[in-house]
Design a protein around this motif. Structure first.
Motif: not given
Length: 384
Positions: A87-94, A173-181, A337-340
Motif C-alpha cells: 500500500s505504501g507504493d500506491a500511496t506514493s503514487v497518489a 488521462r495525462r494523470l493516469l499516464e504520469l501514474g504509470e510512469q 498500474l491497472v485501470r479499474v
C-alpha cells in the motif's frame, strides 16, 4: 387650499409606509442574511462558470499479490481487484499525482495554465495569473484535482474539475499516464537496488576467476608445459619403464657373467648398456624430484593454482545463481498500474452545486443570525 387626497392615494401611501417600516425593522436580518444570500445567488446562477468532472480509478499491484485482510465488502473487493500489501507504493503514487513534479509535467506537456486561465471563465473561478509561480499553480491545482487512496480496497480515485469536458478528460488521462510512469520508475529503482549486491558479487567473482586463469596460463608459459600433471604421469611412466629395463639388463648381465669372461665383447657391451640405463634412470628420476625446478615442484604449484581456480569457478557459479534468484524475485515484486475505471468524457456540468451551496450558506446565515438575535435579546432582558 391643498387638494384633498383621494382614498386610493391614502391607501397607497399607507402601504408604502408600512413596507418601509417593515424593512427598517428587519434591517439587521436583511444586512446579514437576505443581502448576502441574494448576492451569492446572483453569482452562482448568473456569473459562475460551469465545471465538468472527469473521474478514473486505478490500483497498484504486483505479480506477487497478497490480498488485504478485511471482512465483508472490502475483502470481496480485494479478492476481485487483487489489492496488494504494498500500500505504501500506491500511496506514493497518489501523493506524486498532487505534487510539484506532476504539476510541472502537466504544465509543460498539457498546457495546464492555459486550460485554467481561459478568458470565458469567471474571475473568481479561474486561475488569476497567466504566468503563476509553481506554488500558486500547485495551490490552485489542488483545488481542482482530488486524488484519494482507499486503504481497504486498494483503489485510488482521481477526480478533475475543469471548465470544458475535453479539459477535464485530457487532464485525467495525462494523470493516469504520469501514474504509470511513476510506477515504472519505482520498478526500475527497486529492481536495481535488489540486484545491485548480487551484480557486485558476480563481478568480483568473475574478476577473481579471470585473475586465477591468467596466473595459471602464465605458470604454464613459464614452465613451458601445458599440463604438468600429464607430464608428471608421463615422466613417472618413463622412470618405471627404465627401472624395469634396468632390472632386466642387470639380471641378464649377472647371468652372462657366470658363463663367460667379463672381458668378452658381449659382456662388456651388456655392461655398457646397463650403465647407460642407470645414467638415464638417474637423470629422469632427477627430473621428478631432484630440485626446485623439477616436475614434482611444478605439479605442486600447478595443483595450488588449479585448486584456487576451481574454488573461484564454484564461487562464480554461486554468484551467478544468486543473481538469477535476485532477478527472479525482483521481477515477481514488479508493480503494475491497472485501470479499474478509465477516464470518462463528461457531458453535463455538475459543478458548482448551486442549489446545495445556496441552501448551505442560507441555513448557516440563518443559524448565525438566530444565535446573535438570542444573545442580543438575552442582554436586553437582563438589562431591563
Amino acid at each position: 387650499m391643498k387638494p384633498a387626497l383621494d382614498e386610493t392615494d391614502l391607501r397607497r401611501s399607507s402601504t408604502l409606509d408600512n413596507v418601509k417600516r417593515w424593512i427598517w425593522q428587519r434591517r439587521v436580518f436583511g444586512l446579514f442574511v437576505a443581502f448576502p444570500t441574494i448576492v451569492l445567488a446572483a453569482y452562482l446562477f448568473l456569473i459562475a462558470s460551469d465545471q465538468y468532472e472527469s473521474e478514473a480509478h486505478f490500483i497498484v499491484k504486483s505479480a506477487n499479490t497478497t490480498t488485504v485482510p478485511g471482512t465483508g465488502i472490502s475483502q470481496a473487493l480485494s479478492m476481485v481487484t487483487g489489492s496488494t500489501s504494498s500500500s505504501g507504493d500506491a500511496t506514493s503514487v497518489a501523493d506524486y499525482l498532487t505534487s510539484h513534479d506532476a504539476v510541472s509535467a502537466l504544465r509543460a506537456k498539457l498546457g495546464l495554465v492555459e486550460r485554467f486561465h481561459r478568458p470565458e471563465i469567471d474571475y473568481l473561478s479561474r486561475l488569476r495569473k497567466d504566468d503563476p509561480t509553481p506554488e500558486q499553480l500547485l495551490k490552485y491545482y489542488r483545488k481542482q484535482v482530488a486524488v484519494h487512496y482507499d486503504g481497504d480496497t486498494g483503489i485510488t480515485t482521481v477526480k478533475v474539475h475543469a471548465f470544458t469536458p475535453t479539459d477535464s478528460y485530457a487532464i485525467v488521462r495525462r494523470l493516469l499516464e504520469l501514474g504509470e510512469q511513476r510506477v515504472n520508475f519505482l520498478n526500475h529503482r527497486s529492481y536495481n537496488d535488489a540486484i545491485e549486491t548480487s551484480r557486485k558479487q558476480l563481478a568480483d567473482a568473475e574478476a577473481a576467476l579471470a585473475n586465477a586463469q591468467g596466473r595459471l596460463t602464465s605458470y604454464r608459459q613459464t614452465r613451458r608445459d601445458i599440463d604438468p600433471e600429464v607430464s608428471g604421469r608421463a615422466q613417472i611412466g618413463l622412470v618405471s619403464t627404465l627401472t624395469g629395463q634396468l632390472s632386466g639388463a642387470r639380471a641378464q648381465l649377472s647371468a652372462m657373467g657366470s658363463m663367460i669372461d667379463h672381458n668378452s665383447p658381449q659382456y662388456r657391451a651388456l655392461a655398457s648398456h646397463v650403465s647407460a640405463l642407470e645414467a638415464q634412470l638417474a637423470a629422469q628420476s632427477g627430473r621428478l624430484t631432484g630440485g626446485s625446478n623439477t616436475i614434482a615442484a611444478g605439479i605442486g604449484g600447478y595443483e595450488d593454482l588449479q585448486i584456487r581456480q576451481q574454488f573461484l569457478a564454484k564461487r562464480y557459479e554461486a554468484a551467478a545463481a544468486s543473481l538469477d534468484k535476485a532477478q527472479d524475485q525482483a521481477l515477481r515484486q514488479q508493480l503494475y498500474l491497472v485501470r479499474v475505471v478509465d477516464a470518462n468524457m463528461p457531458v453535463k456540468a455538475l459543478f458548482p452545486e448551486r442549489w446545495k451551496i445556496l441552501a448551505t450558506v442560507t441555513i448557516a446565515l440563518l443559524l448565525a443570525y438566530s444565535i446573535g438575535w438570542l444573545i442580543v435579546a438575552g442582554v436586553r432582558e437582563h438589562a431591563a
